[in-house]
Design an enzyme around this catalytic site. Structure first.
Site, short mmCIF file in Angstrom:
data_model
loop_
_atom_site.label_atom_id
_atom_site.label_comp_id
_atom_site.label_asym_id
_atom_site.label_seq_id
_atom_site.Cartn_x
_atom_site.Cartn_y
_atom_site.Cartn_z
N THR A 185 42.06 28.08 45.66
CA THR A 185 42.75 29.40 44.93
C THR A 185 43.61 29.77 46.42
O THR A 185 41.93 30.41 47.11
CB THR A 185 42.76 30.10 44.02
OG1 THR A 185 42.70 29.35 43.09
CG2 THR A 185 43.34 31.68 43.33
N GLY A 239 38.65 29.92 36.28
CA GLY A 239 39.84 30.35 35.64
C GLY A 239 38.99 30.89 34.02
O GLY A 239 38.97 32.05 33.49
N1 ASP Z 1 40.87 30.51 39.00
C1 ASP Z 1 41.55 28.87 39.49
C2 ASP Z 1 42.09 28.64 38.00
O1 ASP Z 1 41.43 29.00 37.50
C3 ASP Z 1 41.25 28.28 40.17
C4 ASP Z 1 39.91 28.59 41.68
O2 ASP Z 1 40.63 29.96 41.41
O3 ASP Z 1 39.78 27.91 42.15
O4 ASP Z 1 43.19 28.26 37.97
#
Ligand code: ASP
Length: 319
Positions: A185, A239
């Site tokens: 992300t 997340g």
């Molecule tokens: N936080 C993001 C999600 O859960 C994934 C990530 O940060 O890599 O969609």
């Protein structure tokens, strides 16, 4: 002559009033996770560092030339979204159905305005959609087809799904069909010369996600938060745990109500509260004095920052 002196004095007074003398500050992340030295090839490591450098330098230039923190966040994230190296925009991970579904959010610390979108498939730069929702709609959070309808009205650039497909993410989907994982992300936090904070986050979510799953990234307060009273925060990690811990807002609340410094608040959340329920990941944050914190409880987090003194720092692993 006397009139001339008065005019000069007035001009100087005006300059002082508008120039609050803040030095711009910016930080970005490209995801946290199990990134171990040796796992990445030297070439890939170099590519990632170069892209982080390009993105942060661009954002910093915007801030230096009096651009707003919101503009810096959008333009910086766009660079990361356009790169196949990160799990956002072009390089986003595949869902269980073999599609790409983006989530994004942005928040301005000046007025607590916010915009977010989830499950969009055809918007080239989801962060621009989040920004349009914030500025041109009376809503905060739009989803799927509705969000895309709004994007069309806003003349945002749309692309075919294939634009987002990369072999790397396809292989990842094959490998992780029975073991969903997240990674890569992107996010940006910034403070402009007027002292205004902003935060933004953009992601494809988790590889192999099912049933319209939404993570923390597009959720204001969980993955993204900004408030000039306290700080700007963008998160990355598991997340579900970040949502349950309302991480980004919790950092701000610990500062506002408990008087913790940004560093103390981040330490408490990332190294105590989040792991106590099984959450892993990290975040980048800037407080309203321009202090930067980039912390994580995983082996690595792609990250970069430029502080008040203009010093640049780019890193991947835990030092
Ligand atoms: N936080 C993001 C999600 O859960 C994934 C990530 O940060 O890599 O969609």
């Amino acid at each position: 002559m006397r009139f001339f002196y008065i005019l000069i004095l007035l001009i100087c007074f005006n300059c002082q009033e508008t120039n609050t003398n803040n030095q711009p500050v910016i930080a970005i992340h490209g995801g946290a996770g199990i990134i171990l030295k040796g796992d990445l090839s030297i070439e890939k490591e170099k590519l990632i560092i170069e892209k982080l450098d390009e993105a942060i330098s661009h954002g910093y230039e915007i801030l230096k030339s009096t651009g707003s923190s919101t503009d810096a966040v959008i333009e910086t994230i766009k660079i990361l979204e356009n790169s196949p190296l990160f799990n956002a925009g072009k390089g986003a991970v595949f869902t269980n159905q073999g599609t790409i579904e983006h989530d994004a959010s942005i928040m301005s610390g000046e007025n607590l305005n916010a915009g977010a979108s989830t499950g969009t498939k055809y918007i080239k730069n989801p962060i621009t959609l989040a920004h349009s929702i914030m500025t041109n709609s009376e809503h905060v959070f739009l989803s799927r087809e509705g969000a895309e309808e709004f994007a069309k009205l806003q003349n945002l650039e749309m692309v075919e799904q294939e634009y987002f497909f990369t072999d790397f993410r396809l292989n990842q989907l094959e490998k992780q069909k029975n073991n969903p994982s997240k990674f890569g992300t992107v996010g940006c936090v910034a403070m402009d010369i007027n002292g205004n904070l902003a935060a933004g986050t953009s992601t494809g979510g988790m590889t192999n996600k099912k049933w319209g799953r939404i993570g923390d990234s597009p959720i204001i307060g969980a993955g993204t938060y900004a408030n000039n009273k306290t700080c700007a925060v963008s998160c990355t990690g598991s997340g579900e745990y970040f949502m349950r811990s309302v991480v980004a807002y919790d950092i701000s609340a610990l500062m506002e109500y408990k008087g913790l410094s940004l560093k103390e608040a981040v330490f408490k959340v990332i190294h105590k509260k989040l792991p106590s329920i099984g959450g892993d990941g990290g975040l980048i944050a800037i407080d309203n004095k321009g202090n930067i914190v980039m912390d994580f409880n995983t082996p690595g987090m792609y990250r970069a920052s430029i502080n008040k003194d203009g010093e640049k720092n780019i890193a991947i692993y835990l030092k």
